[in-house]
Design a protein around this motif. Structure first.
Motif, PDB file in Angstrom:
ATOM      1  N   PHE A   1      62.594  65.132  10.180  1.00  0.00           N
ATOM      2  CA  PHE A   1      63.233  65.619   8.957  1.00  0.00           C
ATOM      3  C   PHE A   1      62.373  66.699   8.301  1.00  0.00           C
ATOM      4  N   LEU A   2      61.067  66.494   8.230  1.00  0.00           N
ATOM      5  CA  LEU A   2      60.179  67.487   7.638  1.00  0.00           C
ATOM      6  C   LEU A   2      60.156  68.775   8.455  1.00  0.00           C
TER       7      LEU A   2
ATOM      8  N   CYS B   1      65.233  81.005   5.562  1.00  0.00           N
ATOM      9  CA  CYS B   1      65.665  81.522   4.263  1.00  0.00           C
ATOM     10  C   CYS B   1      64.787  82.676   3.819  1.00  0.00           C
TER      11      CYS B   1
ATOM     12  N   THR C   1      61.024  60.586  10.118  1.00  0.00           N
ATOM     13  CA  THR C   1      60.480  61.335   8.980  1.00  0.00           C
ATOM     14  C   THR C   1      59.877  62.654   9.431  1.00  0.00           C
TER      15      THR C   1
ATOM     16  N   LEU D   1      64.268  75.493   7.996  1.00  0.00           N
ATOM     17  CA  LEU D   1      65.258  76.059   7.078  1.00  0.00           C
ATOM     18  C   LEU D   1      64.609  76.971   6.043  1.00  0.00           C
ATOM     19  N   VAL D   2      63.456  76.575   5.498  1.00  0.00           N
ATOM     20  CA  VAL D   2      62.767  77.413   4.521  1.00  0.00           C
ATOM     21  C   VAL D   2      62.321  78.721   5.156  1.00  0.00           C
TER      22      VAL D   2
ATOM     23  N   LEU E   1      62.578  69.961  10.303  1.00  0.00           N
ATOM     24  CA  LEU E   1      63.847  70.660  10.063  1.00  0.00           C
ATOM     25  C   LEU E   1      63.827  71.370   8.720  1.00  0.00           C
ATOM     26  N   ALA E   2      63.259  70.740   7.695  1.00  0.00           N
ATOM     27  CA  ALA E   2      63.201  71.364   6.373  1.00  0.00           C
ATOM     28  C   ALA E   2      62.335  72.618   6.403  1.00  0.00           C
ATOM     29  N   LEU E   3      61.208  72.566   7.116  1.00  0.00           N
ATOM     30  CA  LEU E   3      60.340  73.743   7.206  1.00  0.00           C
ATOM     31  C   LEU E   3      61.037  74.895   7.928  1.00  0.00           C
TER      32      LEU E   3
ATOM     33  N   SER F   1      63.996  82.096  -4.552  1.00  0.00           N
ATOM     34  CA  SER F   1      63.194  81.018  -3.979  1.00  0.00           C
ATOM     35  C   SER F   1      61.973  81.537  -3.242  1.00  0.00           C
TER      36      SER F   1
END
Length: 355
Positions: free
Chosen positions: A292-293, A303, A289, A299-300, A295-297, A312
């Motif tokens: 995963f978090l 972006c 978990t 990507l944001v 990796l999401a940060l 966004s």
């Protein structure tokens, strides 16, 4: 304002600092406000003295660790300078004893006018209570209640006279429920178990006494009631043994007399093996978990860096702005103000009475 070298007991409260006033008194409160002369004072002779009238007029103090002395020397009253100078002292002893000493009192105290400044001698203490007000729903009105006063007769204050005040025991000095409710040195004391404090409800901690409903809690209560609530007597109650079967030495994990007891590290059961397997699974799930978090940060962040004007990123910035006010500190109300509106007191003073 002067810091004391010792804690001075005043109505059961230990003062660490006091404020010396040129008007012949010592202010014992924590917050300086306009009504200094009404509550929380030690006054050998409170009057409208003006030390700036003469270079000979002084207000001095001495602290030797056992007694704190303030001396008003050759001070005069405006408009009555020709009547003569006043010299007197107030001494605060480490034990709580207070003495007032008067060397020069050039005129009768009845002749001193109190129109511009109160004229009094003695002690007073008060407590402050916060109460809601309709004018400011978010705020609260602060009201000072004078709960005790000692007045010294003005006729007894003459040249070369002195007054001694000895403190009486107070409920605040008791640090346990037993002493609080059974001491024959004090009366009217109640024990507030939530605050772990003994009080009669009339002291500087009145606000806490009301906030924690100590008057209701301590009504008709005994120390045994508090001990039962806290579970102090639970250990003396034996567990029920109706459905318990006595174990033989072999069932307890013991061997015969010629063998030693089993070592805890050598005992392995099926349940312990299962619990270890579950703990490993939980650790693996937590790590997954977190990755995963992370990796999401990432990507944001990429972006926003590559497309700073995209929909966004702008949405995130707007949300950040909208949440900012909730992080600000709430506006703090001032402790005291001198006047409000047409000269009315913003915070009222209520003299001694039922509270």
């Amino acid at each position: 304002r002067v810091a004391l070298s010792f804690d001075f007991p005043f109505y059961g409260h230990y003062l660490k600092q006091i404020t010396i006033a040129t008007g012949g008194f010592i202010f014992t409160g924590d917050v300086t406000h306009r009504m200094l002369t009404t509550t929380q004072y030690i006054a050998p002779l409170m009057a409208n003295f003006d030390p700036s009238h003469s270079k000979d007029s002084t207000v001095q103090y001495l602290d030797n660790g056992e007694v704190f002395v303030v001396q008003w020397e050759r001070v005069r009253l405006p408009g009555k300078e020709s009547e003569g100078a006043f010299t007197f002292q107030a001494a605060l002893y480490k034990t709580g004893r207070i003495t007032f000493s008067y060397r020069d009192i050039p005129l009768s105290l009845d002749e001193i006018g109190s129109a511009e400044h109160p004229v009094k001698a003695g002690l007073s203490d008060a407590f402050l209570v916060m109460s809601p007000t309709s004018q400011s729903p978010d705020g609260a009105q602060q009201t000072i209640y004078e709960y005790h006063r000692v007045e010294i007769s003005m006729t007894k204050i003459t040249n070369l006279s002195a007054v001694e005040l000895t403190p009486l025991p107070t409920c605040l000095q008791h640090d346990s429920c037993e002493h609080c409710l059974s001491s024959n040195r004090t009366s009217g004391c109640s024990w507030c178990n939530v605050l772990q404090r003994c009080s009669d409800g009339m002291d500087r901690h009145r606000q806490e006494w009301l906030d924690y409903s100590c008057s209701e809690e301590s009504k008709d209560a005994t120390c045994d009631d508090y001990f039962r609530e806290d579970g102090f007597t639970g250990s003396s109650v034996a567990p029920e043994t109706e459905h318990m079967t006595p174990l033989t030495p072999e069932q307890r994990g013991c061997k015969s007399d010629d063998q030693i007891f089993m070592s805890g590290s050598d005992v392995k059961t099926e349940s312990s093996t299962k619990s270890k397997g579950l703990s490993h699974t939980g650790i693996i799930a937590g790590i997954a978990t977190a990755l995963f978090l992370l990796l999401a940060l990432i990507l944001v962040a990429v972006c926003i860096h590559c497309y700073p004007t995209g929909s966004s990123p702008l949405c995130l910035i707007q949300r950040r702005k909208s949440y900012w006010p909730s992080m600000k500190f709430q506006q703090q109300l001032p402790g005291y103000t001198e006047v409000e509106g047409e000269g009315h007191e913003k915070y009222s003073i209520v003299e001694a009475g039922p509270c």
